[in-house]
Design a protein around this motif. Structure first.
Motif, short mmCIF file in Angstrom:
data_model
loop_
_atom_site.label_atom_id
_atom_site.label_comp_id
_atom_site.label_asym_id
_atom_site.label_seq_id
_atom_site.Cartn_x
_atom_site.Cartn_y
_atom_site.Cartn_z
N PRO A 69 6.40 -55.02 41.29
CA PRO A 69 7.67 -54.31 41.19
C PRO A 69 7.93 -53.37 42.36
CG PRO A 69 6.04 -53.12 39.93
CD PRO A 69 5.35 -54.32 40.55
N SER B 263 17.02 -50.22 41.49
CA SER B 263 16.03 -50.98 40.73
C SER B 263 16.61 -52.38 40.62
CB SER B 263 15.77 -50.37 39.35
OG SER B 263 16.96 -50.39 38.57
N THR C 66 16.03 -56.85 39.20
CA THR C 66 15.34 -57.95 38.56
C THR C 66 15.51 -59.20 39.42
OG1 THR C 66 15.92 -57.03 36.41
CG2 THR C 66 15.13 -59.27 36.42
N THR D 148 15.01 -63.31 39.07
CA THR D 148 14.70 -64.45 38.22
C THR D 148 14.73 -65.71 39.06
OG1 THR D 148 17.01 -64.73 37.56
CG2 THR D 148 15.64 -63.39 36.12
N GLU E 72 10.02 -64.25 35.73
CA GLU E 72 10.90 -63.15 36.13
C GLU E 72 10.07 -61.98 36.64
OE1 GLU E 72 13.38 -60.15 33.52
OE2 GLU E 72 14.50 -62.02 33.76
N SER F 66 10.43 -57.73 37.69
CA SER F 66 11.23 -56.52 37.68
C SER F 66 10.88 -55.67 38.89
CB SER F 66 10.97 -55.72 36.40
OG SER F 66 11.43 -56.44 35.29
N CYS F 67 11.89 -55.05 39.47
CA CYS F 67 11.70 -54.20 40.64
C CYS F 67 11.81 -52.75 40.20
CB CYS F 67 12.77 -54.51 41.69
SG CYS F 67 12.94 -56.28 42.03
N GLY G 266 10.17 -61.75 44.20
CA GLY G 266 9.91 -62.36 42.90
C GLY G 266 8.57 -63.06 42.88
N SER H 36 25.02 -58.64 40.22
CA SER H 36 24.14 -59.80 40.34
C SER H 36 24.70 -60.80 41.33
CB SER H 36 24.00 -60.51 38.99
OG SER H 36 23.42 -59.66 38.04
#
Length: 179
Positions: free
Chosen positions: A45, A101, A103, A105, A111, A113-114, A129, A165
């Protein structure tokens, strides 16, 4: 009168201690190397410095709706071993720090998370990722052999609490030659 004969308990102890320390140091170095070699290329992350090359394919940079001057893009990185990962790249061209922050995928990996990060003005970072092998093409009976099987992912960037996104570019499946 003082004896010059070495004490049988400590005789050779200094060299045994040094040898033991050398063995432990070598074992620790080998264990550390094995752990580093086994670690995935992904770095989620944590936000990392980004350095692109010809293995990278990135979507166009988009300005985030929460802050003018903060741009982000989705990239896919594929290596010669046909491993790939989706990367969320963000740049802060605004005049002050922002909290980010995100994500990452993927259609071929887990997946990621950042973590929350304070991105300074002028700073560019990426959240990588999960790295995974690109799937084989599913050619066969009933499946058209048109090379259209591709894989990509989606990144979600949150800036100061607002999420945006975008999709990454796609990479081709791996064609398995039969025969």
């Amino acid at each position: 009168m003082r004896s010059t004969r070495p004490d049988p308990v400590t005789k050779g102890a200094p060299s045994v201690q040094k040898t033991g320390i050398r063995i432990l140091t070598t074992a620790a170095a080998v264990a550390g190397s094995v752990l580093l070699a086994a670690a995935p290329a992904g770095a989620a992350p944590y936000w990392q410095t980004v350095s692109t090359n010809s293995n990278w394919s990135c979507a166009a940079t988009v300005v985030h709706t929460a802050r003018a001057g903060v741009g982000f893009q989705a990239c896919i990185v594929r290596n010669a071993n046909d491993d790939a990962q989706v990367v969320l790249v963000v740049v802060n061209n605004s005049s002050s720090a922002v909290t980010v922050s995100g994500t990452v995928t993927s259609e071929f990996a887990a997946e990621a998370s950042c973590s929350t990060y304070s991105l300074a003005a002028g700073e560019r970072r990426g959240c990588f990722g999960t790295t995974a092998h690109v799937p084989d093409c599913e050619y066969g009976a009933g499946v058209p052999d048109d090379g259209a099987q591709t894989y990509g992912g989606t990144v979600r960037l949150t800036v100061n609490g607002v999420a945006n996104s975008m999709n990454s570019p796609k990479t081709d499946c791996i064609q398995v030659l039969e025969g």
